[in-house]
Design a protein around this motif. Structure first.
Motif, short mmCIF file in Angstrom:
data_model
loop_
_atom_site.label_atom_id
_atom_site.label_comp_id
_atom_site.label_asym_id
_atom_site.label_seq_id
_atom_site.Cartn_x
_atom_site.Cartn_y
_atom_site.Cartn_z
N LEU A 1 -105.60 -90.40 -51.48
CA LEU A 1 -105.80 -89.07 -52.05
C LEU A 1 -106.04 -88.02 -50.97
N LEU A 2 -106.82 -88.36 -49.96
CA LEU A 2 -107.10 -87.40 -48.90
C LEU A 2 -105.82 -87.01 -48.17
N LEU A 3 -104.94 -87.99 -47.96
CA LEU A 3 -103.67 -87.71 -47.29
C LEU A 3 -102.77 -86.86 -48.20
N GLN A 4 -102.79 -87.13 -49.49
CA GLN A 4 -102.03 -86.31 -50.43
C GLN A 4 -102.49 -84.85 -50.37
N LEU A 5 -103.81 -84.65 -50.40
CA LEU A 5 -104.36 -83.30 -50.33
C LEU A 5 -104.01 -82.63 -49.01
N LEU A 6 -104.14 -83.38 -47.92
CA LEU A 6 -103.85 -82.82 -46.61
C LEU A 6 -102.40 -82.35 -46.52
N VAL A 7 -101.47 -83.16 -47.00
CA VAL A 7 -100.06 -82.81 -46.92
C VAL A 7 -99.73 -81.64 -47.85
N LEU A 8 -100.20 -81.71 -49.09
CA LEU A 8 -99.89 -80.66 -50.06
C LEU A 8 -100.50 -79.32 -49.66
N VAL A 9 -101.81 -79.32 -49.43
CA VAL A 9 -102.49 -78.06 -49.10
C VAL A 9 -102.06 -77.56 -47.73
N GLY A 10 -101.91 -78.47 -46.77
CA GLY A 10 -101.43 -78.06 -45.45
C GLY A 10 -100.05 -77.45 -45.51
N THR A 11 -99.17 -78.01 -46.34
CA THR A 11 -97.81 -77.46 -46.46
C THR A 11 -97.83 -76.08 -47.08
N VAL A 12 -98.62 -75.89 -48.14
CA VAL A 12 -98.66 -74.57 -48.78
C VAL A 12 -99.32 -73.54 -47.87
N VAL A 13 -100.28 -73.95 -47.05
CA VAL A 13 -100.88 -73.04 -46.06
C VAL A 13 -99.82 -72.58 -45.07
N LEU A 14 -99.02 -73.52 -44.59
CA LEU A 14 -97.96 -73.20 -43.64
C LEU A 14 -96.93 -72.26 -44.25
N LEU A 15 -96.48 -72.57 -45.45
CA LEU A 15 -95.44 -71.76 -46.10
C LEU A 15 -95.95 -70.37 -46.45
N SER A 16 -97.20 -70.27 -46.87
CA SER A 16 -97.75 -68.97 -47.29
C SER A 16 -97.86 -67.99 -46.14
N GLY A 17 -97.84 -68.49 -44.92
CA GLY A 17 -97.89 -67.59 -43.78
C GLY A 17 -96.60 -66.83 -43.56
#
Length: 646
Positions: free
Chosen positions: A121-137
């Motif tokens: 679950l932690l890896l799922q959150l890291l990938v999902l939230v990290g990806t949306v952080v990157l894209l939102s920039g």
């Protein structure tokens, strides 16, 4: 009316060439109001309108603008100059480029890789939230979230994870990512333009990055390690069979010899019932045809497969003589065709409730969609929208606040965040949802786009960034040029380019820019700043910055974040002038805090989009949002003072 002349510098945003702005005191004999008082009244009514939510925020903003013109707070010749303001143009261009990224497949490549995450679950959150952080920039926050929501949904289904754990962190991550660049979020663009108006020099593309990246990483770490534990655990409500419990409402009605429905088309059946009847399929001679694609007359022996509760079933029997099939003997083969593909893949060991087979969402082109904040469906009914005639869609069910609505479909007036179960043609349904302002939530196949358009999209965006970095072109010109080239070479069709522009946000910005300037020119911003200065005259400046952060954060949670930035920017500059220090840290505090809309589902469109699919309630947001806001405050203030010293 007695005139009071207030001298101000002509704003480059208005471009009127007027060196002095006459603002008159309203004198009604027994009532005399200063310009600053009038501005406070207008803003108070505007904020009340935003919070009330009865009218969409762009209408409230336009009413505020026209009211300010009528009261003499905004000159009539400059009333609509906001529509040509660089901040507004930049936001529109970024929206077009964001859609181009989606179309070319840039985002799908990232999303495709995200689906390879395992069960941790932690890896799922890291990938999902990290990806949306990157894209939102580099793209619109809502656009980035919309692209990752189907990925999160599929991940939740494949790994039996509650979507409520993933959706809220994903929404908050899209807000954090917007802090990292100039084009990441409208507040950054507004603050940059405001700095140019005051000092003659705007913030550059990556001026926000040193603070924004650190804050985003801190927020990401908090969400992944601690914050997700503060989100509510709700049962999965993201699949058709779970959220809407479709199998329990699937009814089979037979057209008998004496049935009044015999010889009628499905549209005539609807007219006869004076009701929107979601007929999913018509079975004739062991051949099944989707309801939206059946245009002939009903014949004896036809079987209608539809969604209905007990009350609707009684109405169908009384008015049309349709009899319910108690047993499925006559449609055994067809029932097998209706076996849910998802159930076969991942839930084959689960028994369908009450002996019914779940609906085949692929065969019947059923799709789940959430109503966006800017949707044309808000406060309108099925009949007013003419869903079937104009858009070719049948409304099957509606869920709100995590539960299915039981009232008659024709009586429902849609709200933002509603989750709809719709049926329509496979080819047309995507365009229909886009026109209605709905975000599809059903799992979709990810595609890699066209390599040529992918390369061109990245190259065009890169050239625009280089032009901004080396001050070759202003942000508005660089982004607009990139958007224009993308449209000319076919990265994005012209029609989709216009659809990508978020009209309500553009109107909001254009209307509130002159109103925000009136707050400054009337002396209202100085009054607020002087009050804060008197209250905190013996405090260190850093405490005033914290107070400014908290005030702006509270405002952004009840109104649009762009409106919060427009209203707080003049106050921030007045505070800086009062302390006789650099205005940059004050403007940066506003830029960061205006994007911290973590406390309510109405603070930002991203929050509203996950409200229904995640099954959240209004009070769920602050449980994660409040500690996350404190993390942002704790990290951002020291970083701002280090990068932008007083």
């Amino acid at each position: 009316m007695s005139a009071e002349e207030i001298s101000v510098e002509s704003s480059s945003a208005q471009g009127s060439g007027v060196e002095t702005l006459p603002i008159e005191t309203l004198d009604l004999g027994w009532l005399s109001l200063a310009p600053s008082t009038l501005v406070f009244i207008v803003l108070g009514l505007t904020l009340a309108g935003f919070i009330w939510g009865r009218f969409r925020y762009d209408l409230v903003a336009m009413a505020a603008l026209l009211g300010s013109v009528m009261l003499g707070l905004v000159p009539a010749e400059g009333a609509f100059a906001g529509f040509g303001h660089p901040a507004v143009i930049t936001v529109a261009a970024v929206l077009i480029l964001s859609r181009g990224f989606e179309r070319s497949g840039v985002v799908d490549i990232i999303a495709h890789q995200a689906l390879k995450v395992g069960e941790n679950l932690l890896l799922q959150l890291l990938v999902l939230v990290g990806t949306v952080v990157l894209l939102s920039g580099i793209m619109n926050n809502v656009g980035a979230l919309a692209l990752l929501l189907p990925v999160a949904m599929r991940m939740a289904r494949e790994h039996d994870t509650s979507p409520s754990i993933l959706f809220m962190p994903l929404a908050f991550g899209s807000l954090l990512g917007g802090l990292t660049t100039l084009i990441g979020t409208p507040p950054n663009i507004i603050i940059s333009s405001y700095r140019r108006d005051v000092t003659g020099e705007a913030f550059s593309m990556f001026s926000f990055s040193p603070v924004g990246i650190v804050v985003a990483l801190a927020g990401l770490a908090f969400i992944v390690l601690v914050g997700w534990r503060l989100t509510p655990r709700r049962n999965s409500q993201v699949s058709t069979s779970d959220m809407f419990d479709t199998a329990n409402y699937l009814i089979e009605l037979k057209v008998g010899e004496e049935s009044k429905a015999k010889g009628l088309t499905l549209q005539q059946v609807r007219d006869e019932l004076d009701e929107t009847v979601p007929v999913l399929a018509v079975v004739r001679d062991d051949n099944r045809r989707a309801g939206y694609n059946f245009h002939g007359a009903l014949e004896e022996g036809d079987i209608l497969l539809l969604e209905a509760g007990p009350d609707e079933l009684q109405t169908l029997e009384d008015k049309l003589g349709l009899s319910a099939i108690a047993e499925r003997e006559e449609v055994t083969d067809d029932a097998e065709l209706l076996a849910n593909e998802e159930n076969a893949d991942g839930n084959a060991d689960k028994e369908p409730s009450q002996g019914h087979q779940p609906v085949d969402t692929e065969g019947l082109q059923l799709v789940e969609a959430v109503v966006r904040n800017d949707s044309m469906m808000i406060n309108r009914s099925v009949r007013q929208l003419r869903l079937n005639h104009q858009f070719g869609l049948h409304l099957v069910a509606v869920a709100r606040d995590g539960g299915r609505l039981k009232q008659r479909l024709r009586d429902i007036r849609f709200k933002n965040g509603d989750v709809l179960l719709l049926q329509g043609g496979e080819k047309e349904i995507s365009d229909s949802l886009a026109s209605l302002g709905c975000l599809p939530l059903a799992s979709r196949e990810l595609h890699l786009g066209q390599p040529r358009k992918l390369a061109m999209s990245i190259a065009i965006f890169g050239l625009a960034i280089i032009a901004m970095l080396f001050d070759l072109l202003p942000a508005a010109v660089a982004m607009s040029s990139a958007a224009l080239i993308s449209l000319l070479i076919g990265v994005l069709p012209l029609r989709e380019g216009y659809q990508a522009i978020d009209g309500p946000v553009i109107v909001l910005l254009a209307a509130m820019i002159p109103v925000g300037e009136a707050l400054e020119t009337s002396g209202g911003a100085d009054l607020i700043a002087n009050g804060l200065l008197r209250f905190g005259s013996d405090w260190p400046v850093v405490l005033t910055l914290i107070g400014l952060f908290l005030l702006s954060t509270l405002l952004s949670n009840v109104v649009n974040n762009a409106a919060a930035a427009l209203l707080m920017a003049p106050i921030a500059v007045s505070l800086a002038n009062g302390f006789d220090v650099s205005l940059d840290p004050f403007l940066m505090v506003v830029a960061v805090s205006a994007s911290c809309a973590f406390l309510t589902p109405i603070g930002h469109q991203s929050n509203t989009l996950v409200l229904g699919p995640g099954g959240y309630r209004f009070g769920d947001y602050w449980k994660l949002g409040l500690p996350l806001s404190l993390v942002v405050l704790t990290v951002s203030i020291p970083m701002i003072l280090w990068v932008w010293p007083l």
